[in-house]
Design an enzyme around this catalytic site. Sequence first.
Site, short mmCIF file in Angstrom:
data_model
loop_
_atom_site.label_atom_id
_atom_site.label_comp_id
_atom_site.label_asym_id
_atom_site.label_seq_id
_atom_site.Cartn_x
_atom_site.Cartn_y
_atom_site.Cartn_z
CE LYS A 100 -1.70 2.91 2.88
NZ LYS A 100 -1.86 4.11 2.07
N GLY A 126 6.73 4.70 8.55
CA GLY A 126 5.89 5.88 8.70
C GLY A 126 6.11 6.50 10.06
CB THR A 148 6.82 7.32 16.32
OG1 THR A 148 8.14 7.38 15.77
CG2 THR A 148 6.88 6.58 17.65
CB VAL A 179 0.64 5.41 12.01
CG1 VAL A 179 0.00 4.25 11.27
CG2 VAL A 179 -0.20 6.67 11.80
N GLY A 180 2.81 3.77 13.78
CA GLY A 180 3.57 2.54 14.01
C GLY A 180 3.20 1.88 15.33
CD GLU A 236 13.36 0.52 9.29
OE1 GLU A 236 13.76 1.44 10.04
OE2 GLU A 236 14.05 -0.46 9.03
CB CYS A 239 13.08 8.60 8.56
SG CYS A 239 13.95 7.55 7.39
CD GLU A 262 10.24 12.45 11.96
OE1 GLU A 262 9.13 11.98 12.26
OE2 GLU A 262 11.09 11.83 11.32
P1 TAP Z 1 2.13 7.93 8.40
O1 TAP Z 1 1.07 8.94 8.51
O2 TAP Z 1 2.41 7.10 9.59
O3 TAP Z 1 1.76 7.03 7.13
C1 TAP Z 1 2.59 6.01 6.65
C2 TAP Z 1 1.76 5.00 5.88
O4 TAP Z 1 0.86 4.35 6.79
C3 TAP Z 1 0.88 5.61 4.81
O5 TAP Z 1 0.80 4.73 3.71
C4 TAP Z 1 -0.45 5.73 5.51
O6 TAP Z 1 -1.56 5.80 4.64
C5 TAP Z 1 -0.47 4.46 6.31
N1 TAP Z 1 -1.39 4.46 7.43
C6 TAP Z 1 -1.91 5.51 8.11
N2 TAP Z 1 -2.75 5.09 9.07
C7 TAP Z 1 -2.76 3.74 9.03
C8 TAP Z 1 -3.42 2.72 9.77
N3 TAP Z 1 -4.23 3.01 10.78
N4 TAP Z 1 -3.19 1.43 9.45
C9 TAP Z 1 -2.35 1.12 8.46
N5 TAP Z 1 -1.72 2.03 7.69
C10 TAP Z 1 -1.90 3.33 7.99
O7 TAP Z 1 3.53 8.58 8.04
P2 TAP Z 1 3.85 9.64 6.88
O8 TAP Z 1 3.39 10.96 7.35
O9 TAP Z 1 3.36 9.13 5.58
O10 TAP Z 1 5.42 9.56 6.82
C11 TAP Z 1 6.22 10.34 7.61
C12 TAP Z 1 6.81 9.58 8.76
O11 TAP Z 1 7.46 8.40 8.29
C13 TAP Z 1 7.86 10.33 9.52
O12 TAP Z 1 7.69 10.18 10.90
C14 TAP Z 1 9.17 9.67 9.08
O13 TAP Z 1 10.23 9.79 9.98
C15 TAP Z 1 8.75 8.28 8.89
N6 TAP Z 1 9.68 7.59 8.00
C16 TAP Z 1 10.51 6.65 8.54
C17 TAP Z 1 11.41 6.02 7.71
C18 TAP Z 1 12.32 5.00 8.27
S1 TAP Z 1 13.02 3.99 7.21
N7 TAP Z 1 12.53 4.86 9.54
C19 TAP Z 1 11.48 6.32 6.36
C20 TAP Z 1 10.61 7.28 5.86
C21 TAP Z 1 9.70 7.90 6.70
P3 TAP Z 1 -2.10 7.23 4.10
O14 TAP Z 1 -1.25 7.55 2.97
O15 TAP Z 1 -3.51 7.02 3.75
O16 TAP Z 1 -1.92 8.21 5.21
#
Ligand code: TAP
Length: 453
Positions: free
Chosen positions: A154, A207, A209, A211-212, A229, A263, A356
């Site tokens: 996804k 994604g 922390t 949601v994780g 991650e 990240c 962050e």
């Molecule tokens: P999130 O809002 O957590 O979204 C990540 C993914 O999870 C998206 O595809 C999102 O879908 C999905 N999602 C949201 N709610 C969900 C649920 N209840 N159940 C299952 N999936 C769900 O993060 P973001 O804003 O896209 O990304 C930014 C964050 O990612 C930052 O904190 C960043 O540090 C972290 N990140 C970490 C890494 C590593 S490798 N550690 C790398 C890149 C980013 P939608 O698109 O519909 O929201």
Amino acid sequence: MSVFTVLNPATEEPVTTVDQVSLEQTDEAIARAAAAWPAWREVAPGDRARLLRAFAASVDSHLEELAGLEVAGSGHPVGAARWEAGQVRDVLLYYSAAPERLIGQQIPVPGGLNVTFHEPLGVVGLIVPWNFPMPILSWGMAPALAAGNTVVAKPAEATPLTAMRIGELALEAGLPEGVFQVLPGKGSVVGQRLVDHPAVRKIVFTGSTEVGRSIMAACAQQVKRVTLELGGKSANIIFADCDLERAAATAPYAVFDNAGQDCCSRSRILVQRSVVDRFMALFEPAVRGMAVGDPASAATEMGPLISAAHRDHVASFVPSGAPVAFRGHAPSGKGFWYPPTVLAPVRPDDPAYTEEVFGPVVTVTPFSDEAEAVAVANDTPYGLSGSIWTSDVGRAIRVARAVETGNLSVNSHSSVRYWTPFGGFKQSGLGRELGPDAPDAFTETKNVFISTE
Ligand code: TAP
């Protein structure tokens, strides 16, 4: 059926619309993946390797197309987007060697011997964020497929285009139907269903922390395997004895790469007090000199943020009266632009220093000695990345051992290589991706006793 309009972050113009996958369609895709698994796990290792190499070749022959989609749909500078598409090819090629190396052990025991097997898990659910749609997709997809699993991915709702195209390329390369599927849609619908569906045996989530944490709790209900991650608030630690010119020249790229939506962004610069003034004098022209603008231009180093809402979020860390030391520039007019911004001096409770930001905002904080540098670097719930600048090899190793993060660089601003393990300490995540052992994380070890009596 709901439809999502992908916007070009540099122009705010619609790029295309994407049909969102429903709950029922998610269940159908999971059923297809489960049905495809028995045959996929039985594909001879050499043939699975050949299919992954064909997939890599197909990505390679569409690099420009994929890069163009990421420029238009995510606002990534074209040079970065080409590198990201190339990373998908390279990760597929790297893990194409894995099917023939999934070997176990033989362990002599009284009355016989034990042998171990790496058995694939089944269907793997891969949930990808919007900041690096292509590389992060490949980091989960390639080792999971190599180990004999089928994958349902996804992409983030905002950035589905490259993942969808990569899904088509997999089929064109000869991967059987159902082995690798991409489902554009909402996290709360598609992502949540992958987490909750009992046929999905592992979740790989990248994604936030927040949601994780909820995904980990939901996976616990079924004791489902999970790799997380998550976020970061990494330190770039600059000692007085380092090559200060190099440290200052590269510091912008350590934090403003991908407009800070990284990240691993080193968003806290810690500088030894005796050289703070000289560092700032060198850092300022480096920040002001960053080429921020049209992502389609090869000269561009930093593009826009992903959305208007995210720009508002980033801007909230720099309220009026914030201690802005200096800023780079950003285009005015249409597009979700935000200039590279340096904050100093910052209070230790300033959210820009503790949280962050996920945007082009960095804080600069002085420290006195090695012990203080380590204590300040570790004073965060995160532990993903970081850099250490020093000419003292002993100190470099001491500090690298003491800083509680998963990925560090010494005298360099970058630390991620697909052939080395990647992941976080503390609330930055759980488990490791990449590196030679990654396929093992998509298998269970089976132990079989064979009697010789
Ligand atoms: P999130 O809002 O957590 O979204 C990540 C993914 O999870 C998206 O595809 C999102 O879908 C999905 N999602 C949201 N709610 C969900 C649920 N209840 N159940 C299952 N999936 C769900 O993060 P973001 O804003 O896209 O990304 C930014 C964050 O990612 C930052 O904190 C960043 O540090 C972290 N990140 C970490 C890494 C590593 S490798 N550690 C790398 C890149 C980013 P939608 O698109 O519909 O929201």
